[in-house]
Design a protein around this motif. Structure first.
Motif, PDB file in Angstrom:
ATOM      1  N   LEU A   1       0.869  -1.167   0.000  1.00  0.00           N
ATOM      2  CA  LEU A   1       0.000   0.000   0.000  1.00  0.00           C
ATOM      3  C   LEU A   1       0.913   1.227   0.000  1.00  0.00           C
ATOM      4  O   LEU A   1       1.953   1.239   0.672  1.00  0.00           O
ATOM      5  N   ASP A   2       0.540   2.242  -0.746  1.00  0.00           N
ATOM      6  CA  ASP A   2       1.416   3.406  -0.879  1.00  0.00           C
ATOM      7  C   ASP A   2       1.818   3.990   0.481  1.00  0.00           C
ATOM      8  O   ASP A   2       2.968   4.410   0.667  1.00  0.00           O
ATOM      9  N   SER A   3       0.905   3.999   1.422  1.00  0.00           N
ATOM     10  CA  SER A   3       1.190   4.661   2.700  1.00  0.00           C
ATOM     11  C   SER A   3       2.213   3.915   3.560  1.00  0.00           C
ATOM     12  O   SER A   3       2.718   4.486   4.530  1.00  0.00           O
ATOM     13  N   VAL A   4       2.536   2.672   3.201  1.00  0.00           N
ATOM     14  CA  VAL A   4       3.523   1.922   3.992  1.00  0.00           C
ATOM     15  C   VAL A   4       4.803   1.654   3.213  1.00  0.00           C
ATOM     16  O   VAL A   4       5.759   1.109   3.779  1.00  0.00           O
ATOM     17  N   LYS A   5       4.824   2.025   1.951  1.00  0.00           N
ATOM     18  CA  LYS A   5       6.036   1.809   1.146  1.00  0.00           C
ATOM     19  C   LYS A   5       7.227   2.503   1.777  1.00  0.00           C
ATOM     20  O   LYS A   5       7.132   3.655   2.201  1.00  0.00           O
ATOM     21  N   GLY A   6       8.339   1.778   1.827  1.00  0.00           N
ATOM     22  CA  GLY A   6       9.554   2.344   2.390  1.00  0.00           C
ATOM     23  C   GLY A   6       9.638   2.211   3.902  1.00  0.00           C
ATOM     24  O   GLY A   6      10.686   2.458   4.484  1.00  0.00           O
ATOM     25  N   ARG A   7       8.527   1.827   4.539  1.00  0.00           N
ATOM     26  CA  ARG A   7       8.518   1.655   6.000  1.00  0.00           C
ATOM     27  C   ARG A   7       8.275   0.206   6.406  1.00  0.00           C
ATOM     28  O   ARG A   7       8.766  -0.230   7.452  1.00  0.00           O
ATOM     29  N   PHE A   8       7.514  -0.536   5.615  1.00  0.00           N
ATOM     30  CA  PHE A   8       7.174  -1.930   5.917  1.00  0.00           C
ATOM     31  C   PHE A   8       7.858  -2.852   4.919  1.00  0.00           C
ATOM     32  O   PHE A   8       7.979  -2.507   3.728  1.00  0.00           O
ATOM     33  N   THR A   9       8.246  -4.029   5.390  1.00  0.00           N
ATOM     34  CA  THR A   9       8.830  -5.048   4.524  1.00  0.00           C
ATOM     35  C   THR A   9       8.179  -6.392   4.838  1.00  0.00           C
ATOM     36  O   THR A   9       8.223  -6.841   5.988  1.00  0.00           O
ATOM     37  N   ILE A  10       7.625  -6.996   3.810  1.00  0.00           N
ATOM     38  CA  ILE A  10       7.044  -8.333   3.959  1.00  0.00           C
ATOM     39  C   ILE A  10       8.068  -9.365   3.509  1.00  0.00           C
ATOM     40  O   ILE A  10       8.790  -9.143   2.530  1.00  0.00           O
ATOM     41  N   SER A  11       8.121 -10.472   4.228  1.00  0.00           N
ATOM     42  CA  SER A  11       9.050 -11.540   3.863  1.00  0.00           C
ATOM     43  C   SER A  11       8.497 -12.845   4.407  1.00  0.00           C
ATOM     44  O   SER A  11       7.535 -12.855   5.190  1.00  0.00           O
ATOM     45  N   ARG A  12       9.108 -13.936   3.992  1.00  0.00           N
ATOM     46  CA  ARG A  12       8.704 -15.235   4.536  1.00  0.00           C
ATOM     47  C   ARG A  12       9.898 -16.156   4.635  1.00  0.00           C
ATOM     48  O   ARG A  12      10.841 -16.063   3.852  1.00  0.00           O
ATOM     49  N   ASP A  13       9.823 -17.003   5.626  1.00  0.00           N
ATOM     50  CA  ASP A  13      10.822 -18.040   5.853  1.00  0.00           C
ATOM     51  C   ASP A  13      10.157 -19.360   5.488  1.00  0.00           C
ATOM     52  O   ASP A  13       9.327 -19.869   6.246  1.00  0.00           O
TER      53      ASP A  13
ATOM     54  N   ASN B   1       7.973 -21.929   7.571  1.00  0.00           N
ATOM     55  CA  ASN B   1       6.578 -21.769   7.179  1.00  0.00           C
ATOM     56  C   ASN B   1       5.928 -20.581   7.909  1.00  0.00           C
ATOM     57  O   ASN B   1       4.831 -20.676   8.473  1.00  0.00           O
ATOM     58  N   THR B   2       6.653 -19.478   7.890  1.00  0.00           N
ATOM     59  CA  THR B   2       6.229 -18.284   8.630  1.00  0.00           C
ATOM     60  C   THR B   2       6.350 -17.048   7.748  1.00  0.00           C
ATOM     61  O   THR B   2       7.316 -16.903   7.001  1.00  0.00           O
ATOM     62  N   LEU B   3       5.365 -16.199   7.865  1.00  0.00           N
ATOM     63  CA  LEU B   3       5.331 -14.925   7.152  1.00  0.00           C
ATOM     64  C   LEU B   3       5.659 -13.817   8.142  1.00  0.00           C
ATOM     65  O   LEU B   3       5.278 -13.896   9.316  1.00  0.00           O
ATOM     66  N   TYR B   4       6.358 -12.778   7.678  1.00  0.00           N
ATOM     67  CA  TYR B   4       6.749 -11.676   8.552  1.00  0.00           C
ATOM     68  C   TYR B   4       6.327 -10.339   7.958  1.00  0.00           C
ATOM     69  O   TYR B   4       6.165 -10.200   6.746  1.00  0.00           O
ATOM     70  N   LEU B   5       6.197  -9.370   8.849  1.00  0.00           N
ATOM     71  CA  LEU B   5       6.026  -7.987   8.427  1.00  0.00           C
ATOM     72  C   LEU B   5       6.880  -7.133   9.350  1.00  0.00           C
ATOM     73  O   LEU B   5       6.566  -6.984  10.535  1.00  0.00           O
ATOM     74  N   GLN B   6       7.967  -6.620   8.822  1.00  0.00           N
ATOM     75  CA  GLN B   6       8.821  -5.710   9.571  1.00  0.00           C
ATOM     76  C   GLN B   6       8.305  -4.301   9.344  1.00  0.00           C
ATOM     77  O   GLN B   6       8.182  -3.863   8.199  1.00  0.00           O
TER      78      GLN B   6
END
Length: 114
Positions: free
Chosen positions: A59-71, A75-80
């Motif tokens: 979403l534009d309002s979180v670009k540059g601040r949030f990072t989605i990733s997965r291991d 079998n886990t999803l993350y949101l930094q």
């Protein structure tokens, strides 16, 4: 089949949090996955996604601040989340893209104070 989000909390504006989404009964690497957020009094919105080939979108309002990733091994999803703002307050959920009604868990509450 279950997705369990965790890692939320109360944080001051400018702070950081890392959310986790532990999956059981579903292999995250076989699915496009996303984080969704429901702010108080609002609809649940898509905020970040990771699709096949590990491409991400935000979403534009979180670009540059949030990072989605997965291991995939875990079998886990993350949101930094960095530089959190009061408008980031809400309940955060993980789900597939498109979402599955049976996978909405309890979510995890994130509250950002100004």
């Amino acid at each position: 089949v279950q997705l369990q989000a965790s890692g939320g909390g109360l944080v001051q504006a400018g702070g950081s949090l890392r959310l986790s989404c532990a999956a059981s009964g579903i292999i995250l690497s076989d699915n496009s996955m996303a984080w969704y957020r429901q702010a108080p009094g609002k609809h649940r919105d898509y905020i970040a996604g990771i699709i096949t080939g590990e491409r991400t979108s935000y979403l534009d309002s979180v670009k540059g601040r949030f990072t989605i990733s997965r291991d995939n091994a875990a079998n886990t999803l993350y949101l930094q989340m960095y530089n959190l703002k009061p408008e980031d307050t809400g309940v955060y959920y993980c789900n597939t893209i498109p979402f599955r009604r049976d996978l909405w868990g309890q979510g995890t509450q994130v509250t950002v104070s100004s």
